[in-house]
Design a protein around this motif. Structure first.
Motif, PDB file in Angstrom:
ATOM      1  N   VAL A  32       0.853  -1.184   0.000  1.00  0.00           N
ATOM      2  CA  VAL A  32       0.000   0.000   0.000  1.00  0.00           C
ATOM      3  C   VAL A  32       0.889   1.235   0.000  1.00  0.00           C
ATOM      4  O   VAL A  32       1.960   1.246   0.608  1.00  0.00           O
ATOM      5  N   SER A  33       0.446   2.258  -0.701  1.00  0.00           N
ATOM      6  CA  SER A  33       1.202   3.503  -0.768  1.00  0.00           C
ATOM      7  C   SER A  33       0.855   4.349   0.443  1.00  0.00           C
ATOM      8  O   SER A  33      -0.317   4.590   0.731  1.00  0.00           O
ATOM      9  N   THR A  34       1.887   4.797   1.172  1.00  0.00           N
ATOM     10  CA  THR A  34       1.638   5.635   2.347  1.00  0.00           C
ATOM     11  C   THR A  34       1.838   7.111   2.037  1.00  0.00           C
ATOM     12  O   THR A  34       1.268   7.956   2.706  1.00  0.00           O
ATOM     13  N   PHE A  35       2.668   7.415   1.041  1.00  0.00           N
ATOM     14  CA  PHE A  35       2.747   8.783   0.538  1.00  0.00           C
ATOM     15  C   PHE A  35       3.481   8.783  -0.792  1.00  0.00           C
ATOM     16  O   PHE A  35       4.159   7.837  -1.147  1.00  0.00           O
ATOM     17  N   GLN A  36       3.287   9.886  -1.518  1.00  0.00           N
ATOM     18  CA  GLN A  36       3.962  10.041  -2.793  1.00  0.00           C
ATOM     19  C   GLN A  36       4.504  11.450  -2.909  1.00  0.00           C
ATOM     20  O   GLN A  36       4.061  12.356  -2.201  1.00  0.00           O
ATOM     21  N   THR A  37       5.466  11.612  -3.807  1.00  0.00           N
ATOM     22  CA  THR A  37       6.027  12.932  -4.055  1.00  0.00           C
ATOM     23  C   THR A  37       6.391  13.047  -5.526  1.00  0.00           C
ATOM     24  O   THR A  37       6.766  12.059  -6.157  1.00  0.00           O
ATOM     25  N   ARG A  38       6.254  14.248  -6.047  1.00  0.00           N
ATOM     26  CA  ARG A  38       6.668  14.562  -7.415  1.00  0.00           C
ATOM     27  C   ARG A  38       7.322  15.944  -7.320  1.00  0.00           C
ATOM     28  O   ARG A  38       6.665  16.899  -6.924  1.00  0.00           O
ATOM     29  N   THR A  39       8.611  16.003  -7.643  1.00  0.00           N
ATOM     30  CA  THR A  39       9.328  17.266  -7.483  1.00  0.00           C
ATOM     31  C   THR A  39      10.428  17.414  -8.518  1.00  0.00           C
ATOM     32  O   THR A  39      10.973  16.422  -8.998  1.00  0.00           O
ATOM     33  N   ASP A  40      10.763  18.647  -8.834  1.00  0.00           N
ATOM     34  CA  ASP A  40      11.917  18.971  -9.681  1.00  0.00           C
ATOM     35  C   ASP A  40      13.033  19.575  -8.837  1.00  0.00           C
ATOM     36  O   ASP A  40      14.022  20.067  -9.368  1.00  0.00           O
ATOM     37  N   LYS A  41      12.880  19.523  -7.515  1.00  0.00           N
ATOM     38  CA  LYS A  41      13.841  20.165  -6.627  1.00  0.00           C
ATOM     39  C   LYS A  41      14.387  19.232  -5.551  1.00  0.00           C
ATOM     40  O   LYS A  41      14.686  19.658  -4.446  1.00  0.00           O
TER      41      LYS A  41
END
Length: 157
Positions: A32-41
């Motif tokens: 199960v996914s507990t958190f996600q992130t999408r970043t260019d930094k």
């Protein structure tokens, strides 16, 4: 002597397409996914890149139903800048550096998933330790990205 490391927070697996990887790790293996992130930094130096900042898309996943302290935790990462490098699979031999074991009873689901290669079908392995013997069932496969994984059931007396 006190252990310097008590527990790994998580293990990172780099994939070329995170949404496709989630279909396997979440929908087939049951994480199960507990958190996600999408970043260019993201901090490139911290993550082993020469660039100061890099782009990434990641999901932190863990085994369903397990106590957070006891769960297997994985961070699936797709690098977006620079992009993930993918080929025919990262491992030619088992002794190549990488992840080689993961606990989950899932052979029936895994064997029919497109892109999975079964390396060794389930087999019972007898473990002999002083004062006790037990059997564990193991099988090995390559996930859709060529990552070699061995899965085992808990020991049976």
């Amino acid at each position: 002597m006190n252990a310097l490391v008590k527990k790994f927070l998580h293990v990172c697996i780099t994939v070329p397409d995170l949404d496709q990887a989630l279909k396997f790790y979440r929908d087939v293996l049951g994480f199960v996914s507990t958190f996600q992130t999408r970043t260019d930094k993201a901090d490139g130096k911290l993550l082993g890149f020469q660039e100061e900042e890099i782009g990434l898309y990641a999901h932190h996943i863990l085994t369903a139903g397990a106590d957070h302290g006891q769960a297997t935790e994985i961070n699936l990462i797709e690098y977006t800048n620079p992009t993930t490098v993918a080929g025919d699979g990262p491992y030619e031999m088992m002794n190549h550096v990488g992840i080689t074991r993961l606990v989950r009873d899932a052979f029936d689901k895994i064997q029919v998933y497109e892109g999975v290669e079964i390396v060794c079908e389930p087999k019972d392995i007898v473990i002999r330790e002083p004062g006790k013997n037990f059997t564990m069932t193991w099988f090995s496969f390559k996930d859709p990205y060529g990552v070699f994984i061995t899965i085992t059931e808990p020991p049976k007396p």
